[in-house]
Structures are given as C-alpha cells and as structure tokens.
Design an enzyme around this catalytic site. Sequence first.
Site, mmCIF file in Angstrom:
data_model
loop_
_atom_site.group_PDB
_atom_site.id
_atom_site.type_symbol
_atom_site.label_atom_id
_atom_site.label_comp_id
_atom_site.label_asym_id
_atom_site.label_seq_id
_atom_site.Cartn_x
_atom_site.Cartn_y
_atom_site.Cartn_z
ATOM 1 N N THR A 146 -11.295 26.121 -20.285
ATOM 2 C CA THR A 146 -10.438 25.311 -19.577
ATOM 3 C C THR A 146 -10.103 24.146 -20.306
ATOM 4 O O THR A 146 -9.045 24.398 -21.209
ATOM 5 C CB THR A 146 -11.244 24.571 -18.255
ATOM 6 O OG1 THR A 146 -12.663 23.957 -18.484
ATOM 7 C CG2 THR A 146 -11.461 25.708 -17.172
ATOM 8 N N THR A 179 -17.197 22.502 -14.122
ATOM 9 C CA THR A 179 -18.048 23.780 -13.913
ATOM 10 C C THR A 179 -18.368 24.246 -15.361
ATOM 11 O O THR A 179 -17.876 24.530 -16.009
ATOM 12 C CB THR A 179 -17.220 24.839 -13.245
ATOM 13 O OG1 THR A 179 -16.948 24.039 -12.002
ATOM 14 C CG2 THR A 179 -17.964 25.769 -13.094
ATOM 15 N N GLU A 259 -15.400 16.843 -23.977
ATOM 16 C CA GLU A 259 -14.118 16.071 -24.389
ATOM 17 C C GLU A 259 -14.334 14.432 -24.499
ATOM 18 O O GLU A 259 -15.283 14.421 -23.185
ATOM 19 C CB GLU A 259 -13.162 16.668 -23.409
ATOM 20 C CG GLU A 259 -12.601 18.007 -24.017
ATOM 21 C CD GLU A 259 -11.217 18.272 -23.427
ATOM 22 O OE1 GLU A 259 -10.404 17.009 -23.327
ATOM 23 O OE2 GLU A 259 -10.851 19.321 -23.271
ATOM 24 N N ASN A 382 -10.718 11.870 -17.084
ATOM 25 C CA ASN A 382 -11.364 12.070 -15.582
ATOM 26 C C ASN A 382 -10.405 11.213 -14.662
ATOM 27 O O ASN A 382 -10.798 11.356 -13.424
ATOM 28 C CB ASN A 382 -12.542 11.878 -15.727
ATOM 29 C CG ASN A 382 -13.459 12.971 -16.021
ATOM 30 O OD1 ASN A 382 -13.393 13.905 -15.519
ATOM 31 N ND2 ASN A 382 -14.208 12.458 -17.307
#
Lengths: 387, 387
Positions: A146, A179, A259, A382
């Site tokens: 991802t 995840t 990240e 985020n």
Amino acid sequence: MSVTAPLGFRAAGVTAGLKSSGAPDLALVVNDGPERVVAGVFTTNRVVAAPVVWSRQVVADGRADAVVLNSGGANACTGPDGFADTHRTAEHVADVLGVSAGDVVVCSTGLIGERLPMDRLLAGIDDAAAQLAADGGPAAATAIMTTDSVAKTVHIERDGWSVGGMAKGAGMLAPGLATMLCVLTSDAVTSPDEAHAALRAATVVTFDRVDSDGCMSTNDTVVLLTSGASGIRVSEAELADAVTAACAALARALVADAEGATHDVAVTVVGAQTEAAAVAVARAVTRSNLFKAAVFGNDPNWGRVLSAVGTVPEEVAAFDAAQLDVRINGVQVCRASGVGEDRTLVDLAGSREVHVEVDLHAGDARATVWTNDLTHDYVHENSAYST
Amino acid sequence: MSVTAPLGFRAAGVTAGLKSSGAPDLALVVNDGPERVVAGVFTTNRVVAAPVVWSRQVVADGRADAVVLNSGGANACTGPDGFADTHRTAEHVADVLGVSAGDVVVCSTGLIGERLPMDRLLAGIDDAAAQLAADGGPAAATAIMTTDSVAKTVHIERDGWSVGGMAKGAGMLAPGLATMLCVLTSDAVTSPDEAHAALRAATVVTFDRVDSDGCMSTNDTVVLLTSGASGIRVSEAELADAVTAACAALARALVADAEGATHDVAVTVVGAQTEAAAVAVARAVTRSNLFKAAVFGNDPNWGRVLSAVGTVPEEVAAFDAAQLDVRINGVQVCRASGVGEDRTLVDLAGSREVHVEVDLHAGDARATVWTNDLTHDYVHENSAYST
C-alpha cells in the site's frame, strides 16, 4: 525469496484496477501440495473486516489451497454486502482453480467503509490465475503493497526445506493503511496442529512486539501454508524456529519502512520478574506520544520513559519505582530513578536505530518491543489520507 | 474569580526566577480559616515527583494551612536530594507563616530530572508571603502557568458560600510540561471526610475524563481547601455539586487551551451497560492517534472510531460489534457498523468543537471523555521542548 521460494507454491501479482494509482493490487498464492496445510493468526480487534470473518473459518480445519489478497480496499465495516463480496471472491478463486471456496483464504487492505469494485476484482483474479508461476512470489509481494516503499520478502533456508514469506504494512505508521498482512510458505512436512502452534509461537514474539502507534487494525492477518513438497518431516520446534526467524525479519522490515518515521526504536526491558511484565512495561513506553515525539527531536528524554513505566500497574509488573535505570544507546542517563550520566552524551541524530533499555531490578526476564518516533510526517499522512 | 473569591483565603504570585523567561513562577495560597480543611487527589503514576510524595502525607490528616506551587521545574526523578528540596520548601513556608511544615502542600511543574534552584525559590517564598492579599488569586493563577496561553480560574457561587479555583496545564498536549495542577477553595463549613469525598467524586467525572494524549504525569495534583469562613454548613452532596461544577469548568478550559491543538473533541458513548464501560470505550477512541490525526485533517473518519472501539475487551464493555452507530457533529456517518449518511455532510473545518457519539446499543449508561486532535504543532512542541 518470497512465498515461491519453498517447493510446491505458485504465485502471481497483477493490476486489477482497485488502486487509483494503477499499481499492482491483487495477489494470488497457490499451494500445489502434496499437502495443503494452513494456519492463521488474526487481529484481536472485535471490529473485524469481512475477509477476517471468512478466513478464520477457512483455516479452522487446517486445510487450504490458496490465498487471495487485494490492496486498494479493506472491505471493513461494509456489512452483510461486504461479507457477500468476500464470499464471492473466494468462490471465484475456487472456480478458477478447481478447488472448494472453503479452502480459499481472503485478505484485504485499504480504506475502511468502502465497498470493493467487484467486477474489476473478479477479472483480476482471472488474470492472476493465468499468470501463476513458480517464480511469481516477488510479483505477489509487490501487489500487496500500500504505502510500503519496498516489497517485503524473506527466505529462511534449512537443511533441505525452507520458509518463505511476504508482508505488507508499515507498522501502524502507514498513512491509514494500517493493516499488516503476511503470507508464509514452507515445503516442510508438518501437521495442521504443529503449523498452528509454530505460527502462534512465532507471532507472539515478533509481530506482536511491533507497535508503531498503538492502533489495532480490523484486518491484520498472518497465514502459514505448508506443502510438504520437500518430503522432509520437521518437528514443531524446528518449524517454529524457522517461522520465527521469517516473522522477525519481516516485522523488523515493517518498522524500518514505517512511513513518516525517522527512527526505529527498540525498547528493551530487563530485570523483570516475568517476560509478560517486561512486555507490558516496554509497551507502555512504546505507546507514549511524549517519548516518541522526543525521539523525533533527537532528545534522550528519560523522564518521559520513567513516567511511562510508572503507568504500569503493580499487579502487572513488580518493581520499585525509585530503583529504575534507563540506558539510551548505551548511555546510562538515569540511575536509581534519578539523574545519571550526562544526557548530551547520547547522539540520536546520527542513527536511525535507537536502543532504550529499562532495568526494573526485579528479576531475570526480558523482552523487546519495537516502535517508531512520532513525527510531522506521521500526522501529515494520517490527517490527509481519506479526504 | 480564582482561589481568593471565597472568604478566608489570601494568595500571591511572584517571579522567583525559576523560569528563564522571567515570567511569574511561584504562587502561595493561604487558608486563614477559621477551619483549615484539606483534601487532595494525586496522579496514579507509580513514578511520582518529590512534591507528590510530600503532599500525600500533608493531606492525610485532612488539615493544611497553605499550598505553595512553583512552575519552572517538576522536581521529579531527582532522588533523595529532590525530596529534601521539597521538605525545605515546606519548612520555609512554615517558618514565614508561623505554621507547621506538615501543614504545607507543595506542588511543582516543569522539566523532569532537574533540581530546583533552591536559593531563588526560597527568596521567592519570602516575596510571595509579603504580597499575600485577599485579591491575590489572579496573580497566583498566573504564576502557575507554564505553556498555558491564559490563566485558568473559576468561581462557582452558591447561596452564601462559593467555590473558587485555579488550574494550570494544557491537558497533556502542552509541550512536555504535562502536569495538571489545580487548587480549589471554599468558604463552606465541611469536614475533612466530606471534603475528600466531594473532591474525589468531582475529579472522577471531570479531570479523569480529559485525556489529550494518553500520557500520565508524575506531578498531577488537585487540592481542595475549605475555610468555613461563610459560616454555612453544607452537605457533602451540595459541596460535591459545586466542586464538580468548578472542576468541569477548569477541565474544559484545559482542553480549550491545549497547545498545538486545533480541535476539542468530545467523545460520548451512549447505550452502554455501565458508565465504566462507556468511559472505557470513549477512552479507547480518545487514545487513537489515527483518529486524532484524522480530526486534525478535518476528516470524519468513522472507520478509525470503530477500529478503536473494537479494541476494548468484551469483559470491559459488552456490545455487538456489528451493531455500532457513530454520529459526528450530528451526522450519522455509521449505521450498524456499516456506511451511514454521506460523510461529506460533516463539516469539521468550521468548528473547534467536534462531537463524536458512539451508540453501543447495549444499555442505558453514557459518558463523555474530552481530547484534542493530533497536530503538527503537538509533535513540534513535544520534540523541541527539553533540548
């Protein structure tokens, strides 16, 4: 490397069009046997995605033929329709491979609360099945990424047999795609019970001790498939040892690729009465935003370590709060819960790895939990993810 | 307003030179009676600062004459020498006021692991004692500020008696100066037991339900002094009601002033079997970095709310994970754990206050926990603080 390194496995990774980026987003791993043993470990979150509900049932009898994984959508909080999508995914894989849907593990990762584009996903399965190959492991590892910056694969070799694996996820520090998915394969001969015990033993000391931001996913899945294709019967201990080595390497890779992180932080608690106590204290430190922000600022702020240690209840971890030592990168900045060596001796700016050691002086047990620092980029990624 | 609003109290706030900024940093509050009742509630951290160790003993007999508070240093993790500093502080206040050192509460806030400059602190006490005044409350409230942008005071008036108060701290979102200190005063006539019960009842539903970043301080202290100067005997329930109103106002002010925050977030859990279950679920949401970063990004990310709710164990809070509803600022973005109304109907950019409501559909109990969003400024200030 990856899941096709052991004998008896084929894999593929394709672009089904689930991601707007056009990057590969669908992976298929098939166990060609002769044995088709499976074991799985799943998130302990009570709110779980449809594929977790499904896959728990699939692994319950210890037998599976294939794992299908998609990025680009978590299929979590999607209700009965989302579960039907997972069911349909497994049915389609089963039809294409000529196996039973009840032997197809399904994993998904991506945004919560969105339905998957099923037409594209099912067409992608056809595509992946056509491309299945004994060297398809790396492509599969790429298709489950991802926000990972690198594909994460592993191959642990033993005498005549091996364990291969792939994982995605950047701890929980990835921008919302929190995840962690992992598929492990082995050509060893083993039983479902031994595979399950080995996998459980491995995850408890590896993935369970990575805690980037304290947030638990709805989709976390670790699956182990064994084919027995090497013809070599291994003991549960031998399998657990190799699987643990594979999980440890992948878990460390997750932390290294988190990240937004600028430091990988190993919090080791020594001198604990029990290993569980050591884990509890280490986890309290790895969950302190104040401490993690200090690490980002290259500040060896041992006071924040101590104040986190002090939040662990006495019934969980015995220690004398006036007798705690803290070492940061080898410098004993805190002695007997007071000022130790000069904190300016600690150079955090120069290294990505930070080692914090807390000595409880209460016993001989120890444990390490890995985390990352809390950074501007964590907040940025985020806060900007789903909008 | 502030601690001198009720009858029977004098206070002062002065610059002792503990802060490099030259801002006021020493406060003194004196109870002139006729009664000198005290009650205290302290951090539950096992690693506690010297002033907490001291003050717990002072309040144990329910009697105290004065509270001395300093900013510019927490006197935490300073060992036996740090405790001697606290003792000396209390002795000096006692000498100046002509009371017993065992009746002097001491509070400190600032960086952990540094000794206090005692010469300056003791001289500051002389200065403060000379300036004690019946209208000194606001000056005292100013002297306990650390990174607070405004002094926080309150005055709750009842029929012939009242409760005054001051607090410092910006939740735990303040840049490292995480401590919350609060002094409450009342001229009601009450007993030490009633004062303690009223204070405990008040803090449990106010300060205990503010959780900016999940980090627990080594110095948190809330003290209630009653003088009886109004001559009015109140019941424990009447006192608890007024003290709760005072604490609620101050707790809300802490959240509103949380440095680095751009939103104040009220997480209300309804439909719980018990109030404790509602608090546990609300706290899980307020501790989710992923959710708090989403709020900073004005993203009504209900999936992150659900994944946080799901981490609460079944023995702590009963609910059906498939039947959860989430409202954000009145919009039901999640229905029965699936997609509800269009999330774009939620406008978070336009308001500082965000109201999240989670319905567990498991009973009639409810609770609210306040927090803040996780922002760039939080990371910046907490990474740059001690270096």
